[in-house]
Every structure is written in structure tokens, then in C-alpha cells.
Design an enzyme around this catalytic site. Structure first.
Site, PDB file in Angstrom:
ATOM      1  N   ASN A  92       0.847  -1.363  -0.192  1.00 18.64           N
ATOM      2  CA  ASN A  92      -0.010   0.207   0.211  1.00 18.64           C
ATOM      3  C   ASN A  92       0.862   1.470  -0.057  1.00 18.64           C
ATOM      4  OD1 ASN A  92       0.562  -0.667   2.628  1.00 18.64           O
ATOM      5  ND2 ASN A  92      -0.983   0.462   3.541  1.00 18.64           N
ATOM      6  N   ASP A 303       2.509  -5.152  12.293  1.00 22.78           N
ATOM      7  CA  ASP A 303       1.803  -4.328  11.459  1.00 22.78           C
ATOM      8  C   ASP A 303       2.343  -3.005  11.735  1.00 22.78           C
ATOM      9  OD1 ASP A 303      -0.216  -3.248  10.015  1.00 22.78           O
ATOM     10  OD2 ASP A 303      -1.621  -3.193  11.344  1.00 22.78           O
TER      11      ASP A 303
END
Length: 427
Positions: A92, A303
Site C-alpha cells: 500500500n 503491522d
């Protein structure tokens, strides 16, 4: 030049053992209780832990497109500071590397700027938000580590089914951010007591679990290696446990913040506690800890999601989702899980190095062995320190753990036998 690591407390073949290690030409060439040799650079480990370089299959490095948050160089230096030598970078970025030309440019950028082994995810669909699949086979041939639309759930079941079939056919991996955006309802925090107390729009748990249930059925049909990113609820744990019992090829990860925090820890409108999926209830947190102990959860992944200060200081409703985590992951897990007796040190290394390598088919990393690539980290388990944002090497300091006291200071991280980070200087 050869390098001899003396007096290590070595994690070797699943156990901790006193040992010396000899490194030559980027590989481990001798491992023994005591090694003596001439013409060698000696590093005295002083009985500190020497472990295989940690592996994080879920990071965000933001380059290209958002380098004010993080760059590949700062992200990989932060990773080394945390003891990591291999990471999986999510796609992303801007632009999304969703065709062979853009994907090759991303690989070249990673190679140019990485201080560690940066493996690159390819997206599953164009721009990560459409229903149109990327050229999965072409991106795999270029070197895609795995496929993920992380940050976005795949809404179209037909697209997910076809992606699973094609990814299974090339023996690759699909890492899913399970989120039904139709059930997300513009939420910013878990739907529950904290959302009601703070007057904030809540995220229902079914936004995660409903899509997970769908995907597990599709994974059963296709046989794909289906990896669930950052699970956060008791229902997700129960679904994955049942799927494993049924023989479905599913693995999952949990993030340190979901193990250590719940929405009851959110005392005010502080967006350093805003992440997606959100911190859930104490019941969910306890279920995650139980699943870590019983083996339902396969690995820990951070993450790592750095943001600029101005993107995280606007409260829950206006701030970005995500926290930085790769520099604090090991000490937090060691302090809160190992030192309290919840899991063993060997189990923690298994969760943070051995299993990620094994389950994602990574060669020559995740363990220490003869003639293997000399990727390792040296950690002083007895050194206590306070997590301080001034010590972060990431551009992001958006962490709810700042100010906490932890044990397990990374003293050095080595890739191919070369120092990429030491505690007295940057690599």
C-alpha cells in the site's frame, strides 16, 4: 575477515545453549562450545542471547509516495534496531505496484535502500481496492513474496475465489486483511464500552469475522495457503481453530498491541491507541493470549505503521489508523510474556523467527545453522530500559507504549555477517 562470536547464549536447533559461532563470507561455518582461531574479529557476546534474525511478515515502509511517514532506509534501520533481519513489506504505497513495471521498480527501490532483507508483497487486485485481479503469475515470477491487499478487505467473493485458485496454483501465499467495509460503518474504535464512554463511532467485530468465515470456506475449496493478518477477536480465534481442525491450510498472526492492550486501556481520545483492527475487549485479548499459548496463533507480526505526528494528534475521528511497532516488539513480548512465565523464550523465538520462515517457505533464514546465511541478533535480556521516542530510528513515534519499562535490549543485528545495527552506532 572471519568473525568469531564468543560466549553466546545461542538459540540453536530449538534450544538455548552456550556456544561460540564462526562467521566467514556471510555464513556460519562453525558452531561449537568453544572455538579458537587466528586472524579473526572477535565479538564477545558476554552470555547475551544470540538468536536468528527476527522475521516480521507485516510491515509498512511508505516509500514511494509517503516518505514523510517512513522510508525504506529508515524502516529497515528501525527493523534492525528491533532485531529483525527479514521483513515482508505491504504494497500500500503510492503508486500501488500492481503491474510488472511498477512492481519491478518497487523491487529495485527496496534493493537500493534496504539494510536488511526486504521481501515485497504484491497486491491481489488493481490498486488494492478494485475487483480486477493483478497478473498474479507475472508478479510471482518477478519475485513477489506473497499477495495481499492489506488495509482493505477483498469485498468481491468471486475475485477472492479466483485469486485463491491462481495463488494456490503457483504455490504462493495469500495474506488477508479481513474487513467487510459495509459493516465497518466509518468506525474509529471498537464498538463497546470505550466507544460509548468517549462518544466515538464503533467498529463491529462482525466486520472482521464475517469476511473471515467466508474466506475460510473459499480456502477449503481452493487449498491455498490462506494467512490471516492481525486477528483481533475471540470469534476469529474460534473460527481459525475450527478451520485448522478441519484441515484447512490456514495460518494467522497477532500483533503485540492486540496481545497487550484492550479498549479498556483507552482512557481518553488519544489516537496513539487507534489502529485497524482496533483494540478489542478484555475477553478478546484473553482469547488471543490463550491462542498464542495453545498454538492456534502461528506467529507475531507488528503491522508496523508509522505516521507523522500531525497525522496522529487529531484525536480518533480525524487521525490515521496504525501504530509504529517494529522497534518495541521483542522487548515488549519478552517482558510481558516470557518474564511473566506465560510462554518460554524458545517459544517466543519460534513465533518471531522460526515459524514465519517455515510457514512462508523462506530459505536460509529464521534459524541458525552451519553454512546458512549469517543473519542474527544479539540481545541483552537483563538490560532494563524505558521506551523513549527519542531512541526510535523509525520516522514514526506513534506508539502507545512510550514510557513503559521493558527488558531485552537489542545490542546488535547482523545480515550476511555484517553489522546493520549496533547499540553504540547506526549500521
Amino acid at each position: 575477515m572471519k568473525t568469531l562470536i564468543k560466549n553466546a547464549q545461542l538459540f540453536y536447533q530449538g534450544q538455548l545453549t552456550p556456544a561460540d559461532l564462526l562467521v566467514e563470507n556471510g555464513k556460519f561455518t562453525e558452531i561449537a562450545e568453544e572455538i579458537s582461531t587466528d586472524d579473526v574479529n572477535v565479538i564477545d557476546a558476554k552470555q547475551q542471547l544470540v538468536a536468528p534474525g527476527l522475521i516480521d511478515v507485516h510491515v509498512h515502509f511508505r516509500e514511494p509516495g509517503q516518505v514523510h511517514k517512513e522510508t525504506i532506509k529508515t524502516g529497515t534501520l528501525a527493523s534492525a534496531h528491533g532485531g529483525f533481519t527479514t521483513v515482508g513489506a505491504m504494497p500500500n504505497v503510492i503508486p500501488v505496484p500492481d503491474d510488472p513495471e511498477k512492481f519491478q521498480k518497487q523491487l529495485d527501490l527496496n534493493k537500493k535502500n534496504s539494510l536488511i532483507n526486504t521481501l515485497q508483497y504484491a497486491p491481489v487486485t488493481k490498486d488494492e481496492t478494485s475487483d480486477e485481479l493483478v497478473d498474479i503469475e507475472a508478479l510471482d515470477k518477478l519475485g513477489a513474496f506473497a499477495f495481499s491487499n492489506d488495509g482493505h478487505g477483498i469485498m468481491n467473493a468471486q475475485s477472492m475465489f479466483e485469486a485463491m485458485e491462481r495463488i494456490a496454483a503457483i504455490n504462493s501465499h495469500l495474506a488477508a486483511h479481513v474487513e467487510d467495509k459495509n459493516l465497518f460503518n466509518h468506525g474509529v474504535i471498537n464498538f463497546g464500552s470505550a466507544s460509548q464512554r468517549l462518544g466515538l463511532p464503533g467498529i463491529q467485530q462482525v466486520a472482521e469475522t464475517s469476511q473471515l468465515a467466508r474466506d475460510l470456506i473459499l480456502a477449503k475449496e481452493t487449498g491455498v495457503h490462506y494467512h490471516v493478518c492481525h486477528i483481533s477477536t475471540k470469534d476469529s480465534v474460534d473460527l481459525i481453530r475450527m478451520a485448522k481442525d478441519a484441515g484447512i491450510n490456514v495460518t494467522c498472526e497477532v500483533s503485540p498491541h492486540h496481545l497487550l492492550l484492550n479498549d479498556g486501556n483507552i482512557l481518553k481520545d488519544d489516537a496513539n491507541f487507534k489502529m485497524n483492527p482496533p483494540l478489542r475487549s478484555q475477553k478478546d485479548q484473553m482469547a488471543l493470549l490463550d491462542a498464542l499459548e495453545d498454538g492456534t496463533i502461528d506467529m507475531i507480526a507488528t503491522d508496523h505503521a508509522p505516521h507523522a505526528k500531525e497525522e496522529k494528534n487529531q484525536g480518533f475521528e480525524k487521525s490515521a489508523f496504525g501504530i509504529t511497532g517494529i522497534e518495541t516488539s521483542f522487548p515488549l513480548m519478552y517482558t510481558r510474556l516470557v518474564k511473566t512465565g506465560m510462554i518460554s523464550l524458545e517459544r517466543l523465538i519460534d513465533l518471531m523467527a522460526v515459524k514465519p520462515a517455515k510457514l512462508f517457505g523462506l530459505k536460509d533464514v529464521g534459524t541458525i545453522g552451519l553454512n546458512q546465511q549469517a543473519d542474527f541478533t544479539m540481545i541483552d535480556l537483563n538490560q532494563e530500559y524505558t521506551i523513549n521516542e527519542a531512541d526510535f530510528l523509525s520516522k514514526g513515534t506513534n506508539s502507545p507504549f512510550i514510557g513503559q519499562s521493558v527488558f531485552g535490549k537489542v545490542m546488535g543485528t547482523y545480515v550476511n555477517g555484517k553489522a546493520v545495527y549496533t547499540s553504540n552506532h547506526e549500521g
